[in-house]
Motif scaffolding. Structure first.
Motif, mmCIF file in Angstrom:
data_model
loop_
_atom_site.group_PDB
_atom_site.id
_atom_site.type_symbol
_atom_site.label_atom_id
_atom_site.label_comp_id
_atom_site.label_asym_id
_atom_site.label_seq_id
_atom_site.Cartn_x
_atom_site.Cartn_y
_atom_site.Cartn_z
ATOM 1 N N LEU A 417 0.807 -1.218 0.000
ATOM 2 C CA LEU A 417 0.000 0.000 0.000
ATOM 3 C C LEU A 417 0.844 1.275 0.000
ATOM 4 O O LEU A 417 0.291 2.373 -0.123
ATOM 5 C CB LEU A 417 -0.945 0.003 1.204
ATOM 6 N N TYR A 420 0.224 3.348 -3.041
ATOM 7 C CA TYR A 420 -1.111 3.914 -3.229
ATOM 8 C C TYR A 420 -1.499 4.897 -2.126
ATOM 9 O O TYR A 420 -2.352 5.756 -2.346
ATOM 10 C CB TYR A 420 -2.156 2.788 -3.272
ATOM 11 N N VAL A 545 -8.143 0.403 -7.903
ATOM 12 C CA VAL A 545 -6.823 0.788 -7.410
ATOM 13 C C VAL A 545 -7.010 1.402 -6.024
ATOM 14 O O VAL A 545 -7.807 2.336 -5.855
ATOM 15 C CB VAL A 545 -6.157 1.807 -8.352
ATOM 16 N N HIS A 547 -6.658 3.785 -2.897
ATOM 17 C CA HIS A 547 -6.367 5.215 -2.965
ATOM 18 C C HIS A 547 -6.198 5.785 -1.568
ATOM 19 O O HIS A 547 -6.639 5.208 -0.570
ATOM 20 C CB HIS A 547 -7.474 5.955 -3.715
ATOM 21 N N GLU A 548 -5.553 6.926 -1.516
ATOM 22 C CA GLU A 548 -5.314 7.623 -0.260
ATOM 23 C C GLU A 548 -6.635 8.157 0.305
ATOM 24 O O GLU A 548 -7.596 8.399 -0.427
ATOM 25 C CB GLU A 548 -4.331 8.770 -0.493
#
Length: 851
Positions: A417, A420, A545, A547-548
């Motif tokens: 992670l 991402y 995907v 994501h933050e």
């Protein structure tokens, strides 16, 4: 500042009311009107309430005098009576000094960041307004706890945070495990609360006040022995023979200060999750992740450490109580650290880390380093809140595709992670460095190593008092606690970086990433728990995907990460930078007199930092080798070679199972017994039998209560016949007067009068032949003689009745046992036991009236 000091005098600092009132107002408004306000209105109300309280707390801290405190009294609550008959007032009063002021900043400052984070994290939850009402209410209760000027107000806040913890842990009560976790936390904390109540009662009895200033100034009253065995009139002889070996024959006493300290610590062990009452905190991870950050990292669980520090003047009077605190803290730190080694649930790893770090805090206050122990409370609030919120950010990202709560928290579904979620990754890494003790830059390095240094060099002096003997610490105890802390630090570094590498490094294991994947309709937020899909696809799944997290979640992470580094320099004693320590000096000035540094350790400060640094390096490098370089293969090999040991540690040493088999099993068995008693005794006998009895008599009475006048008239006739029969039948009865029996041997008998009665008295040798109206008859008895007197009664209708009376005169003129009419002989006087004054002996031997 001078204008503010004039506006808010130290003895009537009404700004404290605003600090308390704002979160209480937020809880009230969101709780009652949250649904109508909408989510934006709820967010604004919650953040404004706590933000305003934080600003007022900052202003209060700036106005604190160098020595002394700020106080505000709302009203007189109650007054109770002390053992000397004095009135002990208990006020709704609040005060702030350096200790409570620092806690206020943590509660409101960290609490505000967590509120901001939660406003995004919980935005899709249907209970949004309820959640923020609980959070505001919790902050109000926690502020009441730390700002209370006496133990009674502290206890109000103590119970308040317990209630809010129950509400927040079981927030998603639709799932049984969440509701059970809330109940478990509530029940275990009640055990500790019993100890705190007993301690309060002892303090009132011996010190005569519940105000903290009064307890500190009157703590010397606790330097007296208290008998704890035997209890009341109980002794070993009252127990069954096979239990005699459990209890000593001789009385057992302890110092009153020791009794108070142990009872206080029982309450602290429940609230701050220490052995044996730590079992509730890992289960508390069932609540939303911000709850874990606020309650179980930054505030509530540290309340026990705060209370020990607040009552430091009591604890320093008892080296035995301090030893119990320090040893329990060391054992808890080690036990929880070992459990964290193999956990796969990211929040559970942090939960056991919290338990372990609380152990270090209790080591600090247990060795008399109250400022160092409290400083670890301060630094822990930042790096542990950062870790929990970082974990929440990760779970928020995983929950986009994996909607099952347990699977979204499993590190087996994470990894990779860092590409991402860079902000979450870096803030989590900084917090890992802080808790593991990265030299210089990690705030945990300064606070935890300060605790270990104090443990190694501690020398607790026993306070002497006439007739009181004190148990002293053996010379090896402080060093043993030090090495236990160093060992725990190795484990801490290892399991924290294990969580970091498994979460952010390697390949992403959550799902097969498909950039074109579309959400089929499930809510984005992690916390749509009311609609969790527990029927996830098996095998490889595809998803978006990762994501933050949004800014409302990442901003608190960055602020907390910054404080995870900078907070350590507030008490960096080795480099002589310690502004917070200087601020706390007046609070612990009295207590520090009983603590001194052990001889021969003056020049060991920097050498004794090396084991702590080595522990950091060993744990960090070990985790890197195992989980970064070798992808966890050594752990899998360990599980294969030692499956039972690995499973035992993974199962948390099966402490919960032990409790289920013993304590819980015993309570369940007792409950079954009472259930049977309720079913057969209460319901079966008291309820059903009595109901059946009433029903039977009702059935019988219904046969007579027919409503027919003829039946009632017949009953009246039968009643009149019965009364008439009683009146017609004669009754032979008499009273016996033997007052002259001792002097002349005469006994007078008096017959009861009746309608148309005539009497005849028959005595041995003298028999009357006719009935007369004479109702009295006198009989003469010689010493030792017995006579039978028969009374015959005839009424107006010629019916007769008789009764015989046996009269006895004892030999020697004393009254003896009788048949009807005689009196018992008086017993000789009973002498009282114990020591009798010589001048009273003649009066006791010669009864009055017989001279």
């Amino acid at each position: 500042m001078e204008a503010l000091r004039t506006l808010f005098p130290a003895s009537d600092f009404t700004l404290l009311a605003a600090i308390l009132a704002l979160p209480a107002l937020g809880a009230l408004v969101n709780g009652l009107f949250g649904k109508r306000l909408g989510k934006e209105g709820v967010r604004l109300m919650a953040l404004a309430a706590l933000g305003g309280s934080f600003l007022a707390s900052v202003l209060t801290y700036l106005l604190l005098p160098a020595e002394g405190k700020l106080t505000w009294t709302a009203w007189r609550w109650i007054s109770i009576q002390g053992r000397m008959g004095q009135s002990i007032p208990i006020d709704v009063a609040f005060s702030v000094d350096a200790l409570s002021g620092t806690m206020m900043l943590v509660i409101t400052g960290v609490g505000f960041l967590i509120h901001l984070y939660s406003s995004e994290y919980m935005k899709n939850d249907p209970g949004f307004h309820r959640f923020f009402a609980y959070l505001n209410l919790f902050c109000f209760a926690m502020l009441t706890l730390v700002m209370g000027d006496n133990l009674a107000m502290l206890f109000v806040g103590w119970e308040g945070v317990g209630l809010c913890s129950y509400l927040l842990i079981g927030f998603w009560y639709g799932e049984d495990k969440n509701a059970a976790a809330g109940k478990k936390a509530f029940i275990v904390n009640r055990i500790g609360d019993f100890g705190l109540l007993v301690a309060m009662a002892l303090i009132v009895y011996y010190v005569g006040t519940l105000r903290f200033d009064g307890i500190q100034s009157g703590a010397s009253s606790l330097l007296q022995n208290v008998k704890i065995w035997p209890i009341g009139n109980m002794s070993s002889g009252t127990l069954p023979g096979f239990l005699h070996f459990l209890l000593p024959e001789q009385p057992v006493t302890i110092l009153a200060a020791t009794a108070v300290g142990l009872m206080v610590f029982l309450g602290c062990a429940g609230k701050s999750a220490q052995i044996p009452l730590y079992i509730w905190l890992p289960d508390a991870m069932a609540g939303p992740t911000p709850v874990s950050a606020l309650i179980h990292a930054a505030t509530m669980v540290t309340a026990g450490v705060y209370l020990v520090a607040r009552l430091s003047a009591v604890f320093v009077l008892s080296p035995a109580a301090l030893a119990v605190v320090a040893v329990t803290g060391a054992l808890t730190a080690l036990l929880a650290a070992t459990i964290g080694l193999f956990q796969n649930d990211l929040k559970k790893v942090l939960a056991y880390s919290t338990v372990s770090q609380l152990g270090y805090m209790f080591i600090g206050v247990g060795v008399g380093a109250f400022a160092a122990g409290f400083f670890h409370v301060f630094t822990h609030a930042f790096f542990k809140a950062c870790l929990f919120l970082g974990a929440g950010s990760v779970i928020h990202a995983i929950h986009v595709r994996i909607h099952d709560t347990d699977r979204s928290q499993d590190m087996g579904n994470m990894g990779g992670l860092k590409a991402y979620m860079p902000i979450t990754r870096w803030t989590y890494l900084i917090a890992c460095f802080a808790i593991a003790g990265l030299p210089i830059l990690g705030s945990g390095f300064w606070s935890k190593d300060e605790i270990l240094w104090k443990a190694f060099t501690v020398d607790i002096m026993a306070v002497s008092a006439p007739g009181v003997s004190q148990w002293m610490w053996p010379s090896w105890l402080g060093r043993a606690i030090y090495w236990a802390g160093v060992t725990g630090a190795v484990f801490t570094s290892f399991y924290m970086f294990r969580s970091y590498f498994r979460t952010f490094h390697g390949e992403f294991r959550g799902w097969k990433i498909d950039p074109t994947w579309k959400d089929p309709g499930h809510g984005h937020g992690h916390d749509d728990h009311g609609h969790d899909d527990h029927h996830e696809e098996h095998g490889e799944i595809t998803g978006p995907v990762p994501h933050e997290s949004p800014l409302p979640m990442t901003i608190p992470l960055m602020v907390l990460a910054a404080f995870s580094i900078g907070a350590g320099f507030l008490v960096a004693e080795p480099i002589h930078v310690a502004p917070l320590a200087h601020k706390l000096e007046p609070v612990f000035a009295l207590s520090s007199r009983a603590i001194r540094q052990r001889e021969g350790t003056e020049g060991l400060l920097f050498p004794m930092m090396l084991p702590g640094i080595a522990a950091f390096l060993a744990g960090t490098v070990g985790a890197m080798v195992v989980y970064q370089n070798r992808r966890g293969e050594p752990e899998r090999r360990f599980a294969t070679m030692f499956p039972r040991l690995h499973r035992l540690i993974y199962d948390k040493w099966r402490i919960d199972e032990l409790y289920d088999a013993t304590v819980v099993g015993m309570v369940d068995a007792l409950a079954d017994i009472f259930t049977i008693a309720d079913k057969w005794i209460v319901d079966g006998i008291l309820a059903k039998f009595t109901a059946a009895l009433v029903g039977f008599f009702g059935t019988v009475l219904r046969a007579f209560q027919t409503g027919r006048v003829q039946v009632y008239a017949a009953a009246m006739v039968l009643g009149l016949v019965g009364v008439g029969w009683f009146m017609v039948k004669p009754h032979a009865d008499a009273t016996v007067n033997d007052e002259a029996l001792r002097r002349s041997g005469e006994v007078k008998l008096s017959a009861a009068p009746g309608l148309g009665y005539s009497y005849r008295w028959d005595t041995p040798g003298v028999s009357e032949t006719t009935f007369a109206k004479t109702t009295e008859h006198t009989v003469k008895l010689d010493p030792g003689e017995t006579k039978d007197v028969t009374l015959r009664v005839r009424n107006a209708w010629g019916s007769e009745s008789s009764e015989t009376f046996t009269l006895t005169r004892p030999a020697g003129g004393r009254r003896g046992a009788t048949e009807p009419g005689a009196l018992p002989a008086p017993q000789p006087p009973t002498l009282p036991t114990g020591t009798i004054p010589a001048e009273r002996i003649p009066d006791l031997i010669q009864p009055k009236g017989l001279q």
